[in-house]
Scaffold this motif. Structure first.
Motif, PDB file in Angstrom:
ATOM      1  N   LEU A 168       7.171  -0.880  -7.553  1.00 53.64           N
ATOM      2  CA  LEU A 168       6.057  -0.976  -6.618  1.00 53.64           C
ATOM      3  C   LEU A 168       4.728  -1.075  -7.357  1.00 53.64           C
ATOM      4  O   LEU A 168       3.809  -1.774  -6.933  1.00 53.64           O
ATOM      5  N   ARG A 201       2.854  -2.483  -0.189  1.00 51.16           N
ATOM      6  CA  ARG A 201       3.390  -2.022  -1.459  1.00 51.16           C
ATOM      7  C   ARG A 201       2.643  -0.781  -1.939  1.00 51.16           C
ATOM      8  O   ARG A 201       3.236   0.181  -2.417  1.00 51.16           O
ATOM      9  N   ARG A 208       4.154   2.954  -2.313  1.00 47.14           N
ATOM     10  CA  ARG A 208       4.214   3.571  -3.630  1.00 47.14           C
ATOM     11  C   ARG A 208       3.798   5.046  -3.561  1.00 47.14           C
ATOM     12  O   ARG A 208       4.225   5.868  -4.380  1.00 47.14           O
TER      13      ARG A 208
END
Ligand code: ATP
Ligand code: MG
Lengths: 221, 371
Positions: free
Chosen positions: B222, B238, B242
């Motif tokens: 990520l 993303r 993360r």
């Protein structure tokens, strides 16, 4: 006189119930021929069907042979074989077996081939050997269809086994053949009725076999 | 796996010079778009598919040197739709491999019962047939069956893709728990990147043509996709996703704006905050209220706005904390302990600070690894 009167007259005649031409004796002969023919046909059709179904190969050849075999008229075949081989049990068995192999072979092949591939894949992935996959994974699931193939073969054999009488053998065909020759229609109708009843009994036997042999998990009830 | 290639009879190259080191006792996820060779890769491990080139080593030994049935019996295999045996009851399905290995019927059934419990199946289902089970239950049976002979390796091909999202989440949590307890080496195939990130210790992203695009732990994936393909495959959010890998333990909580239902006018004034979090007698959150609308001395729940979804510092990630803050009308996340009692609140700004800190720490780690 209608058909029902014939039937009634035939079955109420005490002379028809004993002796070498009695109903029990003829019925027994008929069942014996049928069982023998079915056993021979199964001995050919089942292994070949199971093996080709499992490997998935040879399906086209099977379909061709089966169609060709179905096109052969049993009675014509019988006459031909008698000319070549003479009288006896064998000339009767050959057409009956040829009649019965196609339904057994084709349904067995189709039954095994149409088994859901994922349990087979799972079994293979778990390290189950091929023979065990066939007999313990595919066969139990394919069993209802296989039994239906055997059942239609058995019904066809039971009704066609009457041809044995044409080559001087016994069975229920005796009543029909002799009755026609003697113009004894009571006998003809009686014999035909017995064949029909035997066919129904055959159905019942296969229904019971299905209940006993097919897992409730496959029957889904 | 050392430079493994699979070319099918029709010329299709399903896997192309794939090298992968699968770590013992961890979950390795193979993920990628449809047709990229995930299943082929997995099936080469138990020799359901034979590689055209390259070697696969198991504990340093070439798997080609092991008899194929022995190899397969040492690896559990779970597939989509479970692939249960219709004609066998649930216990007998699970007992398949132990029975094959020659265990007594009694011992194999006892083992099956033990596994049903482990995968969260009611013992009352033991005598049922597969068609009498839901898809999720069937999948649990599939997992139990694969675990039955206690194989060190578990191969799973999209095992949870045919069940609904709620059931899938349950199955995923169960798998993580089982992995925690049993420490199996699991190779897991999926086309769902979220599943890969949730389950994977290591994630191998594959691309069309059977090539490896990136092989990394999920957080690293990520943080730094290797190329545009991986980035695209990871999809939107993303950055937010993360945050699941950053702990929330370091957040500074304040209890200033937290007051009980019977707070006096002085207490309300003393808090001096634009929004107050009101708790019940046990300290569980009830909701947020503005000081001017609250009835001092006897605050009524009707005066309060919902507090969203609290997070548990230490257990939940920064993602949960941020989510909590975003949901709250006051812009503060509500922190609770395991019993659901408020331990404090934390502002969006403070969470933002923690995120920047976590990123910096991560970069420092990377630099250390690089040097
Ligand atoms: N037996 C086979 N013969 C020929 N080609 C095959 C065979 N099995 C798979 N392929 C091809 O190999 C490629 C990879 O297939 P594979 O099943 O490994 O993909 P996958 O990543 O598992 O896809 P999915 O997510 O759809 O399951 C595909 O292009 C497929 O068409
Ligand atoms: Mg696949």
């Amino acid at each position: 006189m209608n058909v029902l009167n014939f039937v009634q007259a035939f079955f109420s005649d005490g002379a028809h119930w004993h002796g070498y031409d009695g109903i029990p004796q003829r019925l027994l002969e008929h069942v014996q021929y049928s069982l023998l023919a079915l056993a021979l046909a199964a001995a050919i059709g089942l292994p070949v069907g199971l093996l080709t179904g499992h490997t998935g190969r040879g399906g086209n050849a099977l379909a061709f042979i089966a169609t060709a075999a179905r096109a052969l008229p049993s009675f014509g075949l019988l006459v031909l074989i008698v000319i070549v081989l003479g009288f006896g049990l064998l000339p009767v068995m050959i057409p009956l077996v040829i009649l019965a192999v196609p339904p057994i072979l084709v349904t067995t092949y189709e039954a095994v081939r149409s088994v859901d591939p994922s349990p087979v894949d799972a079994a293979r992935g778990m390290g189950v050997r091929e023979s065990r996959i066939l007999f313990q994974v595919e066969l139990p699931v394919a069993l209802p269809l296989i039994l239906s193939g055997l059942r239609s073969a058995a019904i066809q054999i039971v009704s066609t086994a009457t041809i044995a009488a044409y080559v001087s053998l016994g069975g229920l065909g005796r009543y029909i053949v002799d009755g026609l020759y003697q113009r004894d229609y009571e006998k003809v109708v009686g014999g035909a009725t017995l064949v029909a009843v035997l066919a129904l009994v055959t159905l019942a036997v296969f229904w019971a076999a299905g209940r006993l042999a097919v897992s409730p998990g496959v029957r889904r009830r | 796996m050392e430079s493994v290639t699979k070319r099918y009879a029709d010329g299709t190259v399903a896997v192309d010079r794939l090298s992968l080191e699968i770590r013992d006792r961890s979950i390795t996820v193979l993920v990628g778009p449809s047709g990229c060779g995930k299943t082929t890769t997995l099936r080469m491990i138990n020799r359901m598919v034979e590689p055209s080139e390259g070697t696969i080593l198991l504990d340093g030994e070439d798997i080609q040197r092991r008899p194929v049935t022995t190899l397969r019996r040492s690896m559990g295999y779970v597939i989509q739709n479970a692939g249960l045996f219709q004609h066998r009851t649930i216990v007998d399905n699970i007992a398949t491999v132990p029975r094959m290995l020659g265990w007594s019927k009694q011992k194999a059934r006892a083992r099956a019962a033990e596994l049903m419990e482990r995968v969260g199946l009611d013992a009352a289902l033991a005598k049922r047939y597969p068609y009498q089970l839901s898809g999720g239950q069937q999948q649990r049976v599939g997992v139990a069956r694969a675990l039955a002979a206690d194989p060190p390796v578990l191969l799973m091909d999209e095992p949870f893709s045919a069940v609904d999202p709620v059931v899938r989440k349950g199955l995923q949590d169960e798998l993580l728990r089982i992995q925690d307890e049993l420490g199996k080496t699991i190779v897991f195939v999926t086309h769902d990147i979220d599943e890969a990130i949730k389950l994977g210790t290591m994630v191998a992203v594959m691309r069309e043509g059977g090539r490896l695009a990136q092989y990394a732990p999920p957080a690293e994936l990520l943080a730094g996709p290797a190329d545009a393909f991986v980035e695209d495959f990871l999809g939107a959010d993303r950055g937010i996703r993360r945050l699941s890998f950053f702990p929330s333990a370091s957040l500074d909580l304040t209890t200033g704006p937290v007051l009980p239902l019977d707070a006096t006018a002085e207490q309300i004034a003393a808090a001096g905050a634009p929004w107050l979090l009101v708790t019940d007698a046990e300290g569980r959150p009830l909701g947020w209220g503005e000081p001017r609308t609250l009835t001092a001395g006897a605050i009524r729940p009707g005066e309060l706005l919902p507090y969203g979804r609290p997070f548990v510092p230490g257990t939940d990630s920064l993602r949960a904390a941020l989510d909590s803050a975003v949901l709250s009308p006051a812009g503060h996340a509500v922190a609770v302990d395991d019993a659901g009692r408020v331990t404090g609140v934390v502002s969006q700004a403070a969470i933002g600070e923690a995120i920047r800190g976590a990123h910096a720490a991560d970069r420092a780690d990377e630099a250390k690894v690089a040097s």
